[in-house]
Design a protein around this motif. Structure first.
Motif: not given
Length: 464
Positions: A233-251
């Motif tokens: 398990v790697d939770l490093s990205k969980v700690a740095s991610a904001p609680w609220v925001g838009l996902p990373d959309f792409h075309l």
């Protein structure tokens, strides 16, 4: 009817034998509860399959809500259904990534571009059904063909379990698989229906505990594959991610060679939609046949819209049909609420990062069940329609197509284009069957059951 539900009785109770019809509702607090229940029912498969395909689970959850609302609007509220992530595209997507650069932003765009076109093809198929009748589908994809395609889509993913997930942590994969076995089979009702989700969560927790108690996963070497020791398990990205925001959309990036690899999934989606719509009709007692084409087209439009911003392909979910069968609440209001809840989940990047941290070993234990279930749904279609496998016309092209998919066998056409696995198997199966049928002068068989082709079990369970 799209909006404007009438209250059923006192809005609080159901008498024995009563149901809440699609155009009715209970009190709004109760409807919110039913909506949340639908979100839980769809949750497991809706974020597992984006993970398997390398797509953003946050976008998938959010766009499943958008897709569900869009579907309900297109079918005019006649068919209560939730649209979650489709498993039928997994093989095609992995084949695209194999030639498009793996898990990269460029490959993501090529994948969603191919899915977008497949969605448009599905929408056109829905329009054809609306104008020509559902029998046109039965003529092109009789039960022997539909069952074969569904089976090869499921079994054709066996190599993903064997080569990608299971070796990452074989013991945790085994434990997760066994725990999920018990949850799905031994527990009846709602717990059994979300057994995949609970098994995945328990596997995640056990992986975290194993890291603390045992440390890294030992090195794995089987002669063909070598994996270095690593934490589960790697939770490093969980700690740095904001609680609220838009996902990373792409075309999306549309490429013809990639589109061919996912088109076989359209056959499976047609089968799923017809089967699920028929199941809803049987439960509600409503005549839904006039809406079959509209439902297929709605799913196609929803898939195209979702993939246009980087989302996953969608399909109607039998898990949610099972919830309706258990609760007797068929109100589309619950599905609108479920769609809105899913959209709110998609607005939390921290939640998406947590989902993306699911250990590979856990995914191995869950997907070995899911892929097997998908494959056996093909056999279910054969059994329900009494397909005769003593007939070489049924046995030869179907068997060949399945083996090509399971291989997966590669057919190199040029230096930058090849057909392999599920795509190659589907072409051989469908084209081979109809070619041999014409040569032998046979008519197209008529399905035994009105709901064919379908993939919904008696208890409403499905792999999604």
């Amino acid at each position: 009817m799209v909006f404007g539900w009438t209250k059923h009785g006192d809005g609080k109770h159901l008498a024995p034998g009563e149901v809440v019809r699609p155009d009715e509702r209970l009190t709004w607090p109760r409807m919110i509860g039913f909506g949340a229940q639908h979100v839980v029912a769809m949750f497991g498969a809706t974020f597992v399959f984006p993970l398997v395909m390398g797509l953003d689970p946050n976008i998938a959850i959010m766009m499943s809500g958008v897709a569900t609302i869009l579907f309900l609007l297109i079918v005019k509220g006649r068919i209560p259904s939730y649209l979650g992530t489709s498993a039928s595209f997994v093989g095609g997507v992995l084949a695209i990534r194999a030639v498009a650069g793996g898990d990269t932003a460029g490959a993501d765009a090529v994948v969603t571009g191919a899915i977008l076109v497949a969605g448009l093809v599905l929408a056109l198929a829905g329009l054809a059904v609306s104008f020509l009748g559902v029998q046109i589908i039965h003529k092109i994809f009789p039960p022997v063909v539909t069952g074969g395609v569904v089976m090869l889509i499921g079994f054709g993913l066996a190599y993903v379990v064997a080569d990608v997930y299971w070796p990452q942590d074989q013991w945790m994969a085994l434990v997760t698989m066994l725990v999920t076995f018990v949850l799905v089979v031994a527990f009846k009702g709602f717990v059994g229906r979300i057994g995949i989700l609970i098994g995945l969560v328990l596997g995640f927790v056990l992986s975290w505990v194993a890291d603390k108690v045992f440390g890294k996963v030992p090195a794995y070497t089987d002669g063909a594959l070598s994996i270095a020791p690593h934490y589960r398990v790697d939770l490093s990205k969980v700690a740095s991610a904001p609680w609220v925001g838009l996902p990373d959309f792409h075309l999306p990036d549309v490429r013809f060679s990639a589109v061919l690899l996912v088109l076989p999934a359209v056959i499976a989606l047609i089968a799923e939609n017809i089967g699920h719509v028929k199941a809803v009709g049987e439960m509600t007692g409503a005549d839904v046949d006039p809406y079959v084409g509209r439902a297929i087209a709605a799913d196609g439009v929803a898939t195209a819209v979702a993939s246009a911003v980087g989302g996953s392909p969608t399909t109607t979910y039998a898990e949610n049909i099972g919830v309706m069968a258990a609760t007797k609440v068929y109100s589309t209001a619950a599905y609108y609420i479920a769609g809105l809840i899913a959209i709110l989940f998609g607005l939390s990047p921290k939640f998406g990062a947590l989902v993306s941290a699911t250990p590979s070993g856990v995914l191995g234990g869950v997907t070995v069940i899911l892929y097997g279930m998908i494959g056996l749904l093909g056999a279910k279609i054969w059994v329900e329609n009494r397909v005769d496998f003593s007939d070489p016309l049924n046995m030869v092209p179907i068997g060949a197509g399945i083996i090509l998919a399971v291989g997966p066998v590669k057919f190199l056409i040029s230096s930058d284009f090849r057909l392999e696995g599920i795509a190659l198997g589907t072409i051989v199966l469908v084209a081979g069957y109809h070619l041999l049928r014409v040569i032998s002068g046979r008519p197209v068989p008529v399905p035994e059951r009105a709901g064919t082709p379908g993939t919904t079990g008696d208890d409403g369970r499905d792999a999604g």
